[in-house]
Design a protein around this motif. Sequence first.
Motif, PDB file in Angstrom:
ATOM      1  N   LYS A 113       0.836  -1.205   0.000  1.00  0.00           N
ATOM      2  CA  LYS A 113       0.000   0.000   0.000  1.00  0.00           C
ATOM      3  C   LYS A 113       0.872   1.257   0.000  1.00  0.00           C
ATOM      4  O   LYS A 113       0.632   2.188  -0.778  1.00  0.00           O
ATOM      5  N   ASP A 114       1.887   1.299   0.851  1.00  0.00           N
ATOM      6  CA  ASP A 114       2.775   2.459   0.923  1.00  0.00           C
ATOM      7  C   ASP A 114       3.559   2.655  -0.368  1.00  0.00           C
ATOM      8  O   ASP A 114       3.750   3.779  -0.829  1.00  0.00           O
ATOM      9  N   THR A 115       4.000   1.559  -0.971  1.00  0.00           N
ATOM     10  CA  THR A 115       4.754   1.638  -2.220  1.00  0.00           C
ATOM     11  C   THR A 115       3.868   2.169  -3.341  1.00  0.00           C
ATOM     12  O   THR A 115       4.283   3.049  -4.106  1.00  0.00           O
ATOM     13  N   ARG A 116       2.666   1.664  -3.428  1.00  0.00           N
ATOM     14  CA  ARG A 116       1.740   2.152  -4.462  1.00  0.00           C
ATOM     15  C   ARG A 116       1.430   3.630  -4.257  1.00  0.00           C
ATOM     16  O   ARG A 116       1.373   4.407  -5.220  1.00  0.00           O
ATOM     17  N   ARG A 117       1.232   4.018  -3.002  1.00  0.00           N
ATOM     18  CA  ARG A 117       0.945   5.425  -2.708  1.00  0.00           C
ATOM     19  C   ARG A 117       2.108   6.303  -3.155  1.00  0.00           C
ATOM     20  O   ARG A 117       1.904   7.338  -3.796  1.00  0.00           O
ATOM     21  N   LYS A 118       3.322   5.878  -2.871  1.00  0.00           N
ATOM     22  CA  LYS A 118       4.498   6.651  -3.248  1.00  0.00           C
ATOM     23  C   LYS A 118       4.654   6.715  -4.773  1.00  0.00           C
ATOM     24  O   LYS A 118       4.960   7.766  -5.339  1.00  0.00           O
ATOM     25  N   ARG A 119       4.428   5.605  -5.443  1.00  0.00           N
ATOM     26  CA  ARG A 119       4.522   5.574  -6.908  1.00  0.00           C
ATOM     27  C   ARG A 119       3.455   6.453  -7.546  1.00  0.00           C
ATOM     28  O   ARG A 119       3.720   7.178  -8.506  1.00  0.00           O
ATOM     29  N   ASP A 120       2.233   6.383  -7.018  1.00  0.00           N
ATOM     30  CA  ASP A 120       1.152   7.217  -7.549  1.00  0.00           C
ATOM     31  C   ASP A 120       1.452   8.697  -7.331  1.00  0.00           C
ATOM     32  O   ASP A 120       1.174   9.524  -8.209  1.00  0.00           O
ATOM     33  N   ALA A 121       2.017   9.038  -6.171  1.00  0.00           N
ATOM     34  CA  ALA A 121       2.365  10.433  -5.897  1.00  0.00           C
ATOM     35  C   ALA A 121       3.423  10.923  -6.879  1.00  0.00           C
ATOM     36  O   ALA A 121       3.334  12.046  -7.393  1.00  0.00           O
ATOM     37  N   TRP A 122       4.419  10.083  -7.157  1.00  0.00           N
ATOM     38  CA  TRP A 122       5.468  10.459  -8.113  1.00  0.00           C
ATOM     39  C   TRP A 122       4.838  10.754  -9.478  1.00  0.00           C
ATOM     40  O   TRP A 122       5.130  11.774 -10.093  1.00  0.00           O
ATOM     41  N   MET A 123       3.973   9.863  -9.925  1.00  0.00           N
ATOM     42  CA  MET A 123       3.349  10.025 -11.229  1.00  0.00           C
ATOM     43  C   MET A 123       2.398  11.225 -11.232  1.00  0.00           C
ATOM     44  O   MET A 123       2.339  11.983 -12.214  1.00  0.00           O
ATOM     45  N   SER A 124       1.664  11.436 -10.156  1.00  0.00           N
ATOM     46  CA  SER A 124       0.724  12.559 -10.071  1.00  0.00           C
ATOM     47  C   SER A 124       1.431  13.894 -10.218  1.00  0.00           C
ATOM     48  O   SER A 124       0.909  14.810 -10.878  1.00  0.00           O
ATOM     49  N   VAL A 125       2.595  14.025  -9.629  1.00  0.00           N
ATOM     50  CA  VAL A 125       3.357  15.270  -9.756  1.00  0.00           C
ATOM     51  C   VAL A 125       3.695  15.521 -11.214  1.00  0.00           C
ATOM     52  O   VAL A 125       3.521  16.633 -11.731  1.00  0.00           O
ATOM     53  N   ARG A 126       4.167  14.503 -11.906  1.00  0.00           N
ATOM     54  CA  ARG A 126       4.556  14.686 -13.309  1.00  0.00           C
ATOM     55  C   ARG A 126       3.354  15.008 -14.198  1.00  0.00           C
ATOM     56  O   ARG A 126       3.406  15.900 -15.028  1.00  0.00           O
ATOM     57  N   VAL A 127       2.267  14.285 -14.007  1.00  0.00           N
ATOM     58  CA  VAL A 127       1.064  14.535 -14.806  1.00  0.00           C
ATOM     59  C   VAL A 127       0.473  15.904 -14.445  1.00  0.00           C
ATOM     60  O   VAL A 127      -0.030  16.616 -15.309  1.00  0.00           O
ATOM     61  N   GLY A 128       0.583  16.280 -13.184  1.00  0.00           N
ATOM     62  CA  GLY A 128       0.079  17.579 -12.741  1.00  0.00           C
ATOM     63  C   GLY A 128       0.793  18.753 -13.377  1.00  0.00           C
ATOM     64  O   GLY A 128       0.228  19.850 -13.485  1.00  0.00           O
ATOM     65  N   HIS A 129       2.021  18.562 -13.825  1.00  0.00           N
ATOM     66  CA  HIS A 129       2.785  19.628 -14.474  1.00  0.00           C
ATOM     67  C   HIS A 129       2.425  19.804 -15.950  1.00  0.00           C
ATOM     68  O   HIS A 129       2.878  20.753 -16.587  1.00  0.00           O
ATOM     69  N   LEU A 130       1.643  18.902 -16.486  1.00  0.00           N
ATOM     70  CA  LEU A 130       1.248  18.987 -17.897  1.00  0.00           C
ATOM     71  C   LEU A 130       0.067  19.935 -18.049  1.00  0.00           C
ATOM     72  O   LEU A 130      -0.709  20.147 -17.112  1.00  0.00           O
ATOM     73  N   ASP A 131      -0.092  20.483 -19.250  1.00  0.00           N
ATOM     74  CA  ASP A 131      -1.241  21.367 -19.474  1.00  0.00           C
ATOM     75  C   ASP A 131      -2.493  20.499 -19.657  1.00  0.00           C
ATOM     76  O   ASP A 131      -2.396  19.284 -19.887  1.00  0.00           O
ATOM     77  N   PRO A 132      -3.675  21.100 -19.524  1.00  0.00           N
ATOM     78  CA  PRO A 132      -4.925  20.334 -19.605  1.00  0.00           C
ATOM     79  C   PRO A 132      -5.073  19.524 -20.893  1.00  0.00           C
ATOM     80  O   PRO A 132      -5.597  18.410 -20.864  1.00  0.00           O
ATOM     81  N   GLU A 133      -4.612  20.055 -22.012  1.00  0.00           N
ATOM     82  CA  GLU A 133      -4.711  19.318 -23.269  1.00  0.00           C
ATOM     83  C   GLU A 133      -3.849  18.053 -23.219  1.00  0.00           C
ATOM     84  O   GLU A 133      -4.288  16.980 -23.649  1.00  0.00           O
ATOM     85  N   GLU A 134      -2.643  18.171 -22.691  1.00  0.00           N
ATOM     86  CA  GLU A 134      -1.761  17.009 -22.567  1.00  0.00           C
ATOM     87  C   GLU A 134      -2.354  15.977 -21.608  1.00  0.00           C
ATOM     88  O   GLU A 134      -2.288  14.771 -21.857  1.00  0.00           O
ATOM     89  N   GLN A 135      -2.956  16.450 -20.527  1.00  0.00           N
ATOM     90  CA  GLN A 135      -3.599  15.535 -19.583  1.00  0.00           C
ATOM     91  C   GLN A 135      -4.751  14.794 -20.253  1.00  0.00           C
ATOM     92  O   GLN A 135      -4.936  13.591 -20.032  1.00  0.00           O
ATOM     93  N   ALA A 136      -5.522  15.488 -21.087  1.00  0.00           N
ATOM     94  CA  ALA A 136      -6.631  14.849 -21.804  1.00  0.00           C
ATOM     95  C   ALA A 136      -6.113  13.793 -22.776  1.00  0.00           C
ATOM     96  O   ALA A 136      -6.696  12.708 -22.890  1.00  0.00           O
ATOM     97  N   VAL A 137      -4.996  14.091 -23.449  1.00  0.00           N
ATOM     98  CA  VAL A 137      -4.396  13.114 -24.361  1.00  0.00           C
ATOM     99  C   VAL A 137      -3.952  11.881 -23.570  1.00  0.00           C
ATOM    100  O   VAL A 137      -4.172  10.738 -24.000  1.00  0.00           O
ATOM    101  N   LEU A 138      -3.341  12.098 -22.400  1.00  0.00           N
ATOM    102  CA  LEU A 138      -2.905  10.957 -21.584  1.00  0.00           C
ATOM    103  C   LEU A 138      -4.086  10.135 -21.072  1.00  0.00           C
ATOM    104  O   LEU A 138      -3.985   8.907 -20.975  1.00  0.00           O
ATOM    105  N   LEU A 139      -5.176  10.789 -20.763  1.00  0.00           N
ATOM    106  CA  LEU A 139      -6.366  10.059 -20.334  1.00  0.00           C
ATOM    107  C   LEU A 139      -6.831   9.110 -21.431  1.00  0.00           C
ATOM    108  O   LEU A 139      -7.072   7.924 -21.193  1.00  0.00           O
TER     109      LEU A 139
END
Length: 151
Positions: A113-139
């Motif tokens: 659980k802790d490892t997944r939380r840490k991995r998700d947080a790492w990925m969330s930071v990177r995706v959060g830095h993208l603009d909304p259009e890029e986030q929509a493409v990734l979705l």
Amino acid sequence: MTSDTTTSYAALRPSAVSALAGELRLACMRISRRVRYESTDLIAPHHFSVMARLEESPRTPGELAEIEKVSAPSMTRTVAGLAELGYVERTPGTADKRQVIVTLTDEARKVLKDTRRKRDAWMSVRVGHLDPEEQAVLLRASEILTKVASE
């Protein structure tokens, strides 16, 4: 929407499909590697993988070796390491006492659980830095890649 503002997509030539497949494979591998190694302070990537398999259900070392595509002696060492860390328990099989059944401990479930939380947080930071259009493409890409992976 008028025809001049509508983007038309034509099928890619086989060589372009091949090039795209290679680029996607490399990108997925790089992201996977980065995400795995972001949490190595909690547990080694190969230990995490085995523990995630055991989260699905208890298994024998042989079953784990087959699933993980490693040799039986390698998996025996991995299971021994996990047992030493207190993340798995080994018990004799019910039908065949020579068989070993490997199960997760409560501590292992916490580490997963802790490892997944840490991995998700790492990925969330990177995706959060993208603009909304890029986030929509990734979705959309996530949906498509899930389809590709399930074929």
